[in-house]
Every structure is written in structure tokens, then in C-alpha cells.
Design an enzyme around this catalytic site. Structure first.
Site, PDB file in Angstrom:
ATOM      1  N   ASP A  38       0.824  -1.212   0.000  1.00 13.18           N
ATOM      2  CA  ASP A  38       0.000   0.000   0.000  1.00 13.18           C
ATOM      3  C   ASP A  38       0.854   1.256   0.000  1.00 13.18           C
ATOM      4  OD1 ASP A  38      -2.102   1.763   0.182  1.00 13.18           O
ATOM      5  OD2 ASP A  38      -2.488   1.426   2.303  1.00 13.18           O
ATOM      6  N   ASP A  42      -1.776   5.133  -5.732  1.00 13.39           N
ATOM      7  CA  ASP A  42      -2.019   4.280  -4.567  1.00 13.39           C
ATOM      8  C   ASP A  42      -2.144   2.808  -4.952  1.00 13.39           C
ATOM      9  OD1 ASP A  42      -2.706   3.192  -2.179  1.00 13.39           O
ATOM     10  OD2 ASP A  42      -4.673   4.113  -2.046  1.00 13.39           O
TER      11      ASP A  42
END
Ligand SMILES: *[C@@H]1O[C@H](CO)[C@@H](O)[C@H](O)[C@H]1NC(C)=O
Ligand SMILES: *[C@@H]1O[C@H](CO)[C@@H](O)[C@H](O)[C@H]1NC(C)=O
Ligand SMILES: *[C@@H]1O[C@H](CO)[C@@H](O)[C@H](O)[C@H]1NC(C)=O
Ligand SMILES: *[C@@H]1O[C@H](CO)[C@@H](O)[C@H](O)[C@H]1NC(C)=O
Length: 416
Positions: free
Chosen positions: A86, A292
Site C-alpha cells: 500500500d 495508490d
């Protein structure tokens, strides 16, 4: 809530679990060592032979149900951890025994009592305050709570232990006093292959902030394999020196700071669907897209989304599915062959990035037989857009925090 942890912000109807395939990768750790000291960390370069070739620190990553899993080893003896990758958050955490409330995971829970090098952080330690949610427990441990954009949550204690990575030469690289959260109560949209989450943001507790300076700079590169790639096929994440994305076909766009240093924001000027250009709404400023890896789809501000949606629908020579309420407002098609869709060009400042249907359409799973859905969603609030992990696949992407740039190079990540 800030943009930290944009993981799976949108429920994704098309991401149904499919048959789990056990990881076959196994890395033997060779022991014998060279040590170096830096910033309170000890790095141990384990070498089989005594040559002086610079290791590039690496970690294998593979795809599983819309997310990407990275392998690192924690503890002594080292336990293999597969954590969700992440770039939108900063904390590294793993599910830990004793578990007060954990989601199901197929591998045994990490047990701190079984690691001879594990330590809980004291709440008196400055390390506890690197995370703004660190609080003192009655035992003076550093309790943390860390939440994500999809309301997932981890609670536990901040800890340190030895972490071990692989390298391009196959030789393990290990460092002591690696900071992470031992999560004793973890809830939300995690799957049973995820033993935790690897935060790769720019903030002080992230993986790159911890290891970058030890290995030649705060930079890393990733090559994510496309969705539904066999879990046995892994690509690599590289850290520090040697991770730069170079060569023909590389395009580079600046990172634009915004609020905290966690998030990797870039500026999208517009999108072309084949030859038709749609500019980003001029009232939306710079730093309008978050890169992201923890969010699967692309999220676009509504005005731009509406135009791209309409033009993609124009360019696909099939009838969109309108009779399946479970698909919501997604743009989906039924076809037994590969979907033929338009090429989209994302025009970032200084970098045109071309996406083919592999990067823009969610392919069918055994549960969604024959259905392809556009992996671009409508951002109905005023939050910035998100350049999610789907669009990032089959690109070697370098995040260079020292130079404040992101670079893209088209690459077949299944062969990387
Ligand atoms: C775990 O966290 C959830 C969500 O914050 C909370 O409702 C629950 O009471 C906690 N469970 C335990 C055993 O602490
Ligand atoms: C660390 O803290 C956890 C949670 O409070 C506790 O269960 C564990 O026993 C502690 N471990 C050590 C080595 O102090
Ligand atoms: C601190 O964390 C431990 C283990 O996660 C939990 O049992 C305890 O209730 C927490 N205490 C506080 C004050 O948050
Ligand atoms: C995007 O969301 C807005 C607000 O909910 C809605 O009016 C619009 O029709 C949506 N666009 C598409 C193409 O579904």
C-alpha cells in the site's frame, strides 16, 4: 480523515475470491554475515561468498484478488510474511498472537513470543510518537490504532524485530530493530492471504523511510502483474540503490506535496480516449491524483469520469450490460473473447502514460464468467482522484522520494 490508507475504498463487485493457490516460493536463508550500522539500525548482509557486488534489496510481489502481496521475513527465526502492498499509508503491521479480534488468515499468526529478537516499544520512546496515534497502555507499551479509507482498522502495539529481505543476487539482507505494528485487533476488508499490510508511503514509519537511507536512498520501484495473474508468478519490488527506472520509454512526472508526506500525489492534466482529449476540470488544482497501490481501480473526479465513461462506451463495439443490478453503475460488457477497448492516455505533467484494456478493464473471474467491467470509478465527492493498482500493472514504476518524481516504463511484469 486524511488520505492515509486508501486501501480498497470502493466495494468491488467483481473481486470475488477464487481458488486459493498456496505460495510455492520458498527462500532459503544463508547465514554468515557482514554488519553495518546506520541510524540505529543494524543491517546484516548475509553472503554465501565474500564478493563485493552491490546487492539490490528486493521483495517478491504477486497478485491476489485485486491486491498485491509482498514477501518479507520478520523475527528470529525468520517467519515469512505476505503483506498487502500500500503506497497510500505509512504503517507496516502484521496480525499477531494473542489475537483479540483478527480476520481469518491461512498461515499461522505471527507469535512474538517465538521470536528471540522481538521487542515491544515503550511509550516513552520517541519511536512511539512517529505515529500520531501512539498512546500509552498501563504497561507503558505503545498502543496504536490505524485506520484506512475503507474503514478497515488495525489496533495493537508498536514493536521492533529483525526484518529480512531478499536481493537481486539471491542473498538475504537483514536489519534489526525494524519498526512495525503487532496487530492484536484487526478488522475490515482483508483477505486470508494477507498477514498484514506493508505501508510504502513517504511518512516516517513506512518501509521506504525505514530502509531507503540504509540502502542508497529513499526510492523504490515496483512492477505489478495484471489482475488474475497466477499467484505463483511473482515480480519484484526493489529498494534504494539500483531501483531507479532507466532506459528507453521512461516518462517522469513530479510528485507534488500535499498535506502530509505520506501520499504520492501527481498532477493529471487530462485523459485521451484514443485521439479524443478530455481535460481535467480547471477548478481542480495540482496534486489531483494519488498514486495508490492499495486501491484497485482508478477514481476520477465526476466531470472527467462522465466524459471518459461516455467516450469509452462509444468506442467499444458491444452493448453494455444493463440488466444486472449487482453491477451497479459500472460499465460492463459480456464477451467470450478478450475485450477490445480503446487505448487511454493519462496525461500527467511531463508524462503520457498509455493504458490498454489489460490496465483499464477488470477481466472475468470464474464467478463473473465472460463479464469485463471498466476499472475506472466515479469519484462523487471532492476528494482527489486515485491512480490505483490496476492501472499500475505492467509498468515498472519508480518512486524516487529524494528527487520527488515518479517514473513509468512499460514492462511485462510477468517476465520481470
Ligand atoms: C476490536 O476492535 C473493534 C473495533 O474498534 C472493537 O469494537 C472491539 O471491541 C475490539 N475487540 C477487542 C476484543 O478488543
Ligand atoms: C508485547 O505486548 C503485547 C500486547 O500488549 C503482549 O501480549 C506481549 O506479551 C508483549 N511482549 C513482550 C515481549 O513484552
Ligand atoms: C493496548 O493494547 C492491548 C493489546 O492490543 C489491549 O489489550 C489494551 O486494551 C490496550 N490498552 C489501551 C489503553 O488502549
Ligand atoms: C457519477 O456520479 C454522479 C453523482 O452521483 C452522477 O450524477 C453521474 O451520473 C455519475 N456518472 C456516471 C457516468 O455514472
Amino acid at each position: 480523515m486524511t488520505y492515509r490508507g486508501q486501501k480498497s475504498m470502493v466495494p468491488l463487485q467483481s473481486f470475488y475470491p477464487y481458488l486459493a493457490i498456496i505460495f510455492l516460493l520458498f527462500h532459503v536463508l544463508h547465514l554468515s554475515s557482514i554488519e553495518a550500522q546506520n541510524d540505529g539500525f543494524t543491517i546484516k548482509l548475509f553472503r554465501k561468498t565474500s564478493n563485493n557486488i552491490q546487492n539490490i534489496v528486493q521483495a517478491p510481489i504477486n497478485a491476489y484478488i485485486g491486491q498485491h502481496l509482498m514477501e518479507i521475513y520478520i523475527g528470529t527465526p525468520p517467519i515469512k510474511i505476505t503483506g498487502l502492498v500500500d503506497t497510500g499509508s505509512d504503517l507496516i503491521w502484521i496480525q499477531c498472537a494473542p489475537c483479540l479480534g483478527c480476520y481469518k488468515q491461512i498461515k499461522p499468526m505471527f507469535d512474538p513470543l517465538k521470536s528471540s529478537t522481538y521487542n515491544n516499544i515503550s511509550c516513552d520512546s520517541p519511536l512511539c510518537h512517529k505515529l500520531d496515534t501512539g498512546v500509552c497502555s498501563p504497561e507503558k507499551r505503545c498502543n496504536y490504532t490505524y485506520g484506512y479509507g475503507d474503514n478497515s482498522l488495525t489496533k495493537g502495539v508498536l514493536a521492533q524485530d529483525t526484518a529480512t529481505f531478499t536481493s537481486n543476487t539471491g542473498k538475504p539482507v537483514s536489519l534489526s530493530r525494524f519498526l512495525f505494528g503487532c496487530g492484536h485487533n484487526n478488522t475490515g476488508g482483508f483477505n486470508d492471504h494477507e498477514m498484514g499490510l506493508i505501508g510504502l508511503g513517504g511518512g516516517p514509519t513506512s518501509l521506504i523511510s525505514q530502509i531507503g537511507p540504509l540502502f542508497g536512498g529513499k526510492k523504490f520501484s515496483q512492477c505489478l502483474v495484471p489482475f488474475l495473474t497466477d499467484i505463483k508468478i511473482s515480480s519484484r519490488m526493489s529498494f534504494g540503490k539500483g531501483s531507479q527506472v532507466l532506459g528507453n520509454g521512461v516518462v517522469t512526472t513530479p510528485l507534488v506535496p500535499r498535506e502530509k508526506d505520506t501520499s504520492y500525489f501527481v498532477t493529471l492534466l487530462g485523459i485521451s480516449v484514443e485521439d479524443t482529449y478530455f481535460p481535467m476540470n480547471s477548478t481542480i488544482g495540482k496534486a489531483n491524483m494519488l498514486v495508490d497501490s492499495g486501491t484497485p481501480p482508478i477514481l476520477l473526479p465526476q466531470q472527467l469520469y462522465d466524459k471518459v465513461f461516455a467516450e469509452v462506451r462509444n468506442k467499444v463495439a458491444l452493448k453494455p450490460i444493463t440488466d444486472d443490478p449487482s453491477l451497479g453503475t459500472q460499465l460492463c460488457y459480456r464477451t467470450q473473447t478478450n475485450l477490445k477497448g480503446p487505448t487511454l492516455t493519462f496525461h500527467f505533467v511531463g508524462a503520457n502514460v498509455l493504458l490498454t484494456p489489460i490496465q483499464t478493464f477488470i477481466p472475468p473471474t470464474p464467478q463473473t464468467k465472460g463479464i469485463f467491467c471498466l476499472a475506472i470509478y466515479n469519484r462523487t465527492n471532492s476528494d482527489p482522484g486515485v491512480y490505483g493498482n490496476f492501472a499500475q500493472s505492467n509498468y515498472l514504476i519508480g518512486f524516487d522520494l529524494d528527487r520527488q518524481v515518479v517514473s513509468f516504463k512499460p514492462t511485462d511484469c510477468t517476465k520481470q
